[in-house]
Write a protein that holds these residues in place. Structure first.
Motif, PDB file in Angstrom:
ATOM      1  N   ASP A 446       0.986  -1.613   0.256  1.00  0.00           N
ATOM      2  CA  ASP A 446      -0.435  -0.323   0.178  1.00  0.00           C
ATOM      3  C   ASP A 446       1.112   1.122   0.273  1.00  0.00           C
ATOM      4  O   ASP A 446       1.899   1.315   0.719  1.00  0.00           O
ATOM      5  CB  ASP A 446      -0.658  -0.149   0.966  1.00  0.00           C
ATOM      6  N   HIS A 447       0.710   2.060  -1.377  1.00  0.00           N
ATOM      7  CA  HIS A 447       1.989   3.160  -1.276  1.00  0.00           C
ATOM      8  C   HIS A 447       1.737   4.167  -0.250  1.00  0.00           C
ATOM      9  O   HIS A 447       2.448   5.450  -0.086  1.00  0.00           O
ATOM     10  CB  HIS A 447       1.589   3.714  -3.279  1.00  0.00           C
ATOM     11  N   VAL A 448       0.660   4.404   0.899  1.00  0.00           N
ATOM     12  CA  VAL A 448      -0.463   4.592   1.757  1.00  0.00           C
ATOM     13  C   VAL A 448       0.900   4.469   2.987  1.00  0.00           C
ATOM     14  O   VAL A 448       1.250   5.745   3.731  1.00  0.00           O
ATOM     15  CB  VAL A 448      -1.543   5.907   1.861  1.00  0.00           C
ATOM     16  N   THR A 449       0.471   3.439   3.340  1.00  0.00           N
ATOM     17  CA  THR A 449       0.661   2.966   4.679  1.00  0.00           C
ATOM     18  C   THR A 449       1.677   2.250   4.263  1.00  0.00           C
ATOM     19  O   THR A 449       2.064   2.180   5.682  1.00  0.00           O
ATOM     20  CB  THR A 449      -0.588   2.309   5.350  1.00  0.00           C
ATOM     21  N   GLY A 450       2.165   1.650   3.807  1.00  0.00           N
ATOM     22  CA  GLY A 450       3.506   0.674   3.673  1.00  0.00           C
ATOM     23  C   GLY A 450       2.937  -0.155   3.696  1.00  0.00           C
ATOM     24  O   GLY A 450       3.599  -1.495   4.290  1.00  0.00           O
ATOM     25  N   GLU A 451       1.614  -0.770   4.218  1.00  0.00           N
ATOM     26  CA  GLU A 451       1.303  -2.055   4.590  1.00  0.00           C
ATOM     27  C   GLU A 451       1.210  -2.994   3.923  1.00  0.00           C
ATOM     28  O   GLU A 451       0.573  -2.486   2.246  1.00  0.00           O
ATOM     29  CB  GLU A 451       0.116  -2.783   5.373  1.00  0.00           C
ATOM     30  N   PRO A 452       1.333  -4.005   3.795  1.00  0.00           N
ATOM     31  CA  PRO A 452       0.910  -5.910   2.553  1.00  0.00           C
ATOM     32  C   PRO A 452      -0.259  -5.129   1.390  1.00  0.00           C
ATOM     33  O   PRO A 452      -1.691  -4.479   2.596  1.00  0.00           O
ATOM     34  CB  PRO A 452       0.510  -7.068   2.997  1.00  0.00           C
ATOM     35  N   MET A 453      -1.013  -5.669   1.153  1.00  0.00           N
ATOM     36  CA  MET A 453      -2.298  -5.380   0.576  1.00  0.00           C
ATOM     37  C   MET A 453      -3.058  -6.530   1.036  1.00  0.00           C
ATOM     38  O   MET A 453      -4.174  -6.836   0.420  1.00  0.00           O
ATOM     39  CB  MET A 453      -1.697  -5.432  -1.142  1.00  0.00           C
ATOM     40  N   ASP A 454      -2.550  -7.071   2.137  1.00  0.00           N
ATOM     41  CA  ASP A 454      -3.928  -8.161   1.603  1.00  0.00           C
ATOM     42  C   ASP A 454      -4.956  -7.643   2.851  1.00  0.00           C
ATOM     43  O   ASP A 454      -6.029  -8.730   2.141  1.00  0.00           O
ATOM     44  CB  ASP A 454      -3.213  -8.888   3.829  1.00  0.00           C
ATOM     45  N   GLU A 455      -5.157  -6.770   3.137  1.00  0.00           N
ATOM     46  CA  GLU A 455      -6.259  -6.426   3.395  1.00  0.00           C
ATOM     47  C   GLU A 455      -7.674  -6.144   2.463  1.00  0.00           C
ATOM     48  O   GLU A 455      -8.887  -6.224   2.083  1.00  0.00           O
ATOM     49  CB  GLU A 455      -6.236  -5.358   4.445  1.00  0.00           C
ATOM     50  N   GLY A 456      -7.051  -5.547   1.542  1.00  0.00           N
ATOM     51  CA  GLY A 456      -7.627  -5.261   0.131  1.00  0.00           C
ATOM     52  C   GLY A 456      -8.223  -6.510  -0.424  1.00  0.00           C
ATOM     53  O   GLY A 456      -9.763  -5.817  -0.674  1.00  0.00           O
ATOM     54  N   PHE A 457      -7.266  -7.429  -0.925  1.00  0.00           N
ATOM     55  CA  PHE A 457      -7.811  -8.421  -1.148  1.00  0.00           C
ATOM     56  C   PHE A 457      -8.301  -9.525  -0.468  1.00  0.00           C
ATOM     57  O   PHE A 457      -9.632  -9.911  -1.247  1.00  0.00           O
ATOM     58  CB  PHE A 457      -6.495  -9.630  -1.969  1.00  0.00           C
ATOM     59  N   GLY A 458      -8.394  -9.110   0.581  1.00  0.00           N
ATOM     60  CA  GLY A 458      -9.737 -10.170   1.840  1.00  0.00           C
ATOM     61  C   GLY A 458     -10.721  -9.669   1.664  1.00  0.00           C
ATOM     62  O   GLY A 458     -11.476 -10.665   1.938  1.00  0.00           O
ATOM     63  N   ALA A 459     -11.106  -8.422   1.405  1.00  0.00           N
ATOM     64  CA  ALA A 459     -12.139  -7.691   1.288  1.00  0.00           C
ATOM     65  C   ALA A 459     -13.045  -8.276   0.247  1.00  0.00           C
ATOM     66  O   ALA A 459     -14.251  -8.209   0.129  1.00  0.00           O
ATOM     67  CB  ALA A 459     -12.677  -6.071   1.620  1.00  0.00           C
ATOM     68  N   ILE A 460     -12.589  -7.559  -0.762  1.00  0.00           N
ATOM     69  CA  ILE A 460     -12.982  -8.347  -2.288  1.00  0.00           C
ATOM     70  C   ILE A 460     -13.374  -9.448  -2.300  1.00  0.00           C
ATOM     71  O   ILE A 460     -14.977  -9.625  -2.690  1.00  0.00           O
ATOM     72  CB  ILE A 460     -11.634  -8.201  -3.490  1.00  0.00           C
ATOM     73  N   VAL A 461     -12.901 -10.908  -1.357  1.00  0.00           N
ATOM     74  CA  VAL A 461     -13.673 -11.893  -1.663  1.00  0.00           C
ATOM     75  C   VAL A 461     -14.749 -12.157  -0.574  1.00  0.00           C
ATOM     76  O   VAL A 461     -15.124 -12.844  -0.514  1.00  0.00           O
ATOM     77  CB  VAL A 461     -12.382 -13.220  -1.322  1.00  0.00           C
ATOM     78  N   LYS A 462     -14.277 -11.284   0.706  1.00  0.00           N
ATOM     79  CA  LYS A 462     -15.767 -11.242   1.322  1.00  0.00           C
ATOM     80  C   LYS A 462     -16.976 -10.475   1.267  1.00  0.00           C
ATOM     81  O   LYS A 462     -17.996 -11.405   1.324  1.00  0.00           O
ATOM     82  CB  LYS A 462     -15.552 -10.398   2.690  1.00  0.00           C
ATOM     83  N   ASN A 463     -16.472  -9.581   0.361  1.00  0.00           N
ATOM     84  CA  ASN A 463     -17.350  -9.041   0.233  1.00  0.00           C
ATOM     85  C   ASN A 463     -17.985  -8.358  -1.421  1.00  0.00           C
ATOM     86  O   ASN A 463     -19.851  -8.630  -1.412  1.00  0.00           O
ATOM     87  CB  ASN A 463     -17.648  -6.742   0.115  1.00  0.00           C
ATOM     88  N   CYS A 464     -17.622  -9.549  -2.049  1.00  0.00           N
ATOM     89  CA  CYS A 464     -17.850  -9.399  -3.535  1.00  0.00           C
ATOM     90  C   CYS A 464     -18.528 -11.494  -3.177  1.00  0.00           C
ATOM     91  O   CYS A 464     -17.551 -12.769  -3.637  1.00  0.00           O
ATOM     92  CB  CYS A 464     -17.249  -8.962  -4.202  1.00  0.00           C
TER      93      CYS A 464
END
Length: 607
Positions: A446-464
């Protein structure tokens, strides 16, 4: 199961016998023999199965019992082979006798990215021999990622006299000589489509080989053919084809030539414009054609593509059709946001939009404002560079998710992304079926927080909840695979690159995604332990691809030993496998009903 039993005539013979017996009360002709209950049932079943058009429904029906198995085989007219090596051509032709349409897929998708050595296989000739002997009434052939030669095309033209549709997608091996044979010999051809296919230049004028009396063409697509075209012959062909609905031209067709074709075919519904440029030398006194009027005359045009060498000033010519377009492909047009805006603001019915990232986040904002009915978006890079700040980012993705809430499919290339933008898309576009985010550059957080992108893709599989296809990228840990295994219950296709920490990541996927059919993995730290975690599931998958991972040859051999119904290919990156390597270059695993293929090259070892 016996596959050789012939069923009775389907033209009502059994029904007439039943009616005769009912009317006579069992009397009548003393020589009459009542059909057995099983025979009556099979006759009725066959007539019912004719109404089943979905191949998935037919597959399910064929598994009920032997009678259903035989009846389904005799009534099937269309066949789909998802992997050309999953079953032998002979087994197919022995079981299915009435096939009129066949679709065959060959090489795995990663071959598109030069991850498969040349001459790996997928030769159409192996299938063609069996088809030519058994399917003389064949009308439709669809091939994807297959190797097809000019000789194959000659045999095709001579073996299938009723051939109406021939489609090649991402194929290779033939040239304009083979196309000339198809054009000349296939007198009933209605559809000839060449999509992303390599066609060699044999210096043969194949367009002029269509007979003068051919008027049944409905679709002609050759935008991938990088050879000059006899335009006069093409113009005559278009003029004598009143049923032509789809026409996609290559880059050798100028906008002036496009104009001449359009005024002869105003009935077109799908048009690939060619270069959308002027290649001819024009006298200063010569008047420019009225391109605007040519497009205005095409009242049925709903799909527009091409623009390969575009002069942006000509884009105003398509204004008359923007309001009726449902699909616009600008993935070859290197245009800016300012050049896009006058076009896109008129495309209120657009459902499919492809573009280059040259339109930037600003261009995507214009799309989100105008295209409220958008269902599919693809954004490709002008240059696939890792170490630059590209023109599209999380800003464009967020804008699209806020404005295009009916979105079902997205492919998005970018150099930077944030979890917040991906999470917002998962909430704003819950109907997503396909989500492919390609963050160019390895292990980008994540180019703002420097965190892995885990939570973004996790939200995709959870909400879609409808998601069936997913491609992940960026800096990813095992946590994202835990999310995918936990929530991706409908996932069928998954592509992974440069992700994960350990074998645990792949274990989460293989143990948690029951419907997974196609798994593509490259440059990940997954080893033998992770590979063994899927032993219970591999028979249910179409294939699994692992390249540049930590799988050993011994691990591959163990899978092959425990699952003899699978084919496990170990593919070397060169002509010979380097036995000093600790890990295999590539493992390609797929299910097959027959023995391993006989045409494996030297760099492929089948275990």
């Amino acid at each position: 199961m016996s596959e050789d039993e012939e069923l009775p005539d389907l033209d009502g013979g059994a029904a007439r016998s039943i009616n005769s017996t009912a009317v006579s009360g069992g009397g009548g002709d003393q020589n009459y023999v009542s059909p057995s209950p099983d025979q009556v049932l099979e006759n009725v079943l066959e007539n019912v199965l004719y109404f089943l058009t979905s191949r998935h429904d037919r597959n399910a029906a064929s598994l009920v019992c032997k009678s259903w198995f035989r009846a389904e085989a005799l009534t099937r007219s269309e066949l789909f082979i998802g992997n050309c090596y999953s079953v032998s051509p002979g087994r197919v032709t022995n079981r299915f006798k009435q096939i009129k349409a066949i679709a065959i897929k060959g090489k795995p998708r990663f071959s598109d990215f030069s991850l498969l050595p040349p001459d790996w296989g997928a030769h159409f000739a192996n299938w063609l021999r069996a088809m030519a002997a058994s399917y003389r009434a064949l009308e439709k052939v669809y091939l994807k990622r297959m190797c097809v030669t000019d000789e194959d095309l000659a045999i095709t033209a001579h073996s299938f006299p009723f051939l109406k549709e021939l489609v090649f997608v991402c194929c290779e091996g033939f040239g304009t000589d083979g196309l000339a044979i198809i054009a000349r010999e296939c007198r009933h051809i209605r559809v000839l489509e060449l999509v992303d296919t390599d066609v060699t230049d044999d210096e043969v004028d194949w367009i002029s080989c269509f007979p003068d009396n051919v008027t049944c063409l409905e679709s002609l697509i050759f935008d991938c053919v990088e050879t000059p075209i006899n335009f006069e012959a093409l113009e005559r062909l278009v003029a004598r084809s009143p049923s032509l609905k789809k026409l996609r031209l290559n880059s050798y067709i100028s906008i002036r030539q496009l104009y001449r074709l359009m005024i002869r075919a105003p009935q077109l519904t799908h048009l690939g414009t060619g270069s959308f440029n002027t290649s001819e030398i024009v006298a200063q006194s010569e008047q420019e054609p009225d391109y605007f009027s040519a497009f205005a005359a095409c009242k049925s045009l709903i799909c527009l593509s091409g623009f390969k060498e575009i002069i942006p000033e000509y884009l105003s010519a398509i204004y008359p059709v923007c309001g009726i377009l449902t699909s616009l492909n600008l993935s070859y047009a290197n245009i800016s946001a300012e050049q896009l805006k006058p076009v896109i603001r008129q495309c209120h019915k657009l459902q499919t939009f492809w573009a280059l990232d040259s339109i930037g986040d600003e261009g995507l904002q214009a799309v989100s404002v105008a295209c409220k009915d958008l269902r599919e978006l693809r954004v490709f890079p002008v240059e696939a560079l890792e170490d630059v700040e590209g023109p599209v980012s999380e800003v464009g993705l967020l804008t699209i998710s806020e404005g295009c809430r009916k979105l079902q499919s997205i492919l998005y290339f970018c150099q930077r992304m944030t979890n917040a933008a991906v999470i917002a898309m998962s909430k704003n576009c819950p109907d997503l079926v396909v989500f492919r985010l390609c963050i160019m550059g390895r292990h980008r957080p994540d180019h703002v927080t420097g965190e892995p992108m885990d939570e973004g893709f996790g939200a995709i599989v959870k909400n879609c909840k409808k998601l069936t296809r997913l491609a992940v990228s960026g800096l990813l840990t095992d946590r994202v695979f835990k999310y995918i295994g936990q929530y991706g219950k409908l996932l069928r296709t998954l592509s992974v690159a440069f992700a994960g920490d350990s074998d645990l990541g792949l274990k989460y996927l293989l143990e948690g995604c029951p419907k997974l059919q196609k798994l593509e993995i490259r440059d990940c730290p997954f080893g033998d332990s992770a590979l063994f975690a899927g032993l219970h599931h591999y028979y249910d998958m179409r294939f699994m691809w692992l390249s540049s991972c930590k799988v050993t040859r011994q691990g591959c051999e163990e899978v092959a030993r425990q699952l003899p119904g699978l084919v496990v290919e170990v593919i070397a990156s060169g002509e010979e496998e380097n036995e000093t390597n600790e890990y295999v270059d590539t493992m390609y695993l797929y299910r097959s009903l027959d023995r391993p293929r006989p045409d494996a090259p030297r760099f492929v070892h089948i275990l």
